[in-house]
Design an enzyme around this catalytic site. Sequence first.
Site, short mmCIF file in Angstrom:
data_model
loop_
_atom_site.label_atom_id
_atom_site.label_comp_id
_atom_site.label_asym_id
_atom_site.label_seq_id
_atom_site.Cartn_x
_atom_site.Cartn_y
_atom_site.Cartn_z
N ASN A 144 6.44 3.75 2.09
CA ASN A 144 5.90 4.66 0.91
C ASN A 144 4.82 3.74 0.03
O ASN A 144 5.14 2.47 0.16
CB ASN A 144 7.04 4.99 -0.13
CG ASN A 144 6.55 5.97 -1.12
OD1 ASN A 144 5.84 6.94 -0.88
ND2 ASN A 144 7.02 5.65 -2.42
N HIS B 249 3.64 3.25 -3.63
CA HIS B 249 3.91 3.55 -5.08
C HIS B 249 3.13 2.54 -6.12
O HIS B 249 2.85 1.40 -6.01
CB HIS B 249 5.38 3.06 -5.37
CG HIS B 249 5.77 3.23 -6.79
ND1 HIS B 249 6.34 4.61 -7.14
CD2 HIS B 249 6.22 2.65 -8.06
CE1 HIS B 249 6.66 4.64 -8.48
NE2 HIS B 249 6.55 3.34 -8.90
N SER C 296 2.36 -1.04 -4.49
CA SER C 296 3.45 -1.60 -3.90
C SER C 296 3.51 -1.05 -2.65
O SER C 296 3.71 0.57 -2.64
CB SER C 296 4.93 -1.70 -4.40
OG SER C 296 4.47 -2.43 -5.82
N ASP D 262 12.09 4.40 -4.78
CA ASP D 262 11.13 3.28 -4.84
C ASP D 262 11.98 2.03 -4.99
O ASP D 262 11.55 1.17 -5.91
CB ASP D 262 10.36 3.44 -6.25
CG ASP D 262 9.61 5.13 -6.26
OD1 ASP D 262 9.13 5.13 -5.32
OD2 ASP D 262 9.52 5.54 -7.36
#
Length: 321
Positions: A109, A111, A138, A147
């Site tokens: 992912n 973020h 990030s 996260d």
Amino acid sequence: MAEKARIGILISGRGSNMAALVYAAKAPGCPYEIVLVASNHPDAPGLTLAEAEGIATFAHPHKGLSREEHDAIMHDALVEAGVEYVVLAGYMRILSDGFVSKWADRMLNIHPSLLPKYKGLDTYQRAIDAGDRVAGCSVHLVTPELDDGPILAQTEVAILPGDDADSLASRILIAEHQLYPGALARYVTREADPDWILAEVRRRALALEETHERASFGAPGWRVGSETTGKYFAYFAQSHHGEASIALLVKTTGIDEQTALIDADPDLYYAPKFYGKSGWIAIRLDQGRTDWDYIGEWLYKSWCQVAPKRLTRLIEIAGQF
Ligand code: GRF
């Protein structure tokens, strides 16, 4: 070149990170290809772009479905497309633990904050309000906690005097588009990175009881016992003594076992120079097919060969019960 890693991207809207990945994948030598772009919003603008670029798309609204039901539909579409890694790019859904565990270590992912700071939403305003001088983005692995997974890469973005959330967000987005393609490329090729391989061996070797690391003729090695009387049970060989391969050297029970292993799988095992004569075996770690549980077992068996009696005796006793 090795086969490209097959990537599925999940989006919910704009899809600018998805576009960055799609265009990065067009570069010759990129180690991944985008095989599916999927969304929970059938009208997500990013889907139109993906289609125009000739990429398969899939959409299924989440309305009226439980989280698990919707995740299962997305999972099936990813599997159907032969996806190996899932890349979240503005996918505005909390994922069920079941889905996350199915893609453990294979889902990334991005973020818009310097994690672990500012998990969740509203990251830009929170960074500004805190008086931070830098914000950023990030790339991380996805774990059940939001996260929170291991961070793979970050870019810092300076906060300018007079920045508001929008102006900061648009600069961070530029940084995201630079960061994500490279971080993904490094991640899908990590098994060919000698530093990554060494770290995997080291973690397993040092997890065994009373072990420490000591270089031997320039090669990382691991010993069991005290700093003074400890004995080596493993070495990491990288271009060692002129050998081209990356391998783990461990101690077998003797030449018979060593010979049997090499006969059974000569691509995986070989007798290392110098150490081979005393029954050590080299197990190749650079073929992109390393079974790390198996490597862990070998480290343990080798540790048992040389560990002091007071350590192995406890194991023998435990084995009798
Ligand atoms: C980005 O800000 C990303 O950091 C966050 O969601 C946004 C997605 O934007 N996870 P886009 O859809 O990739 O343009």
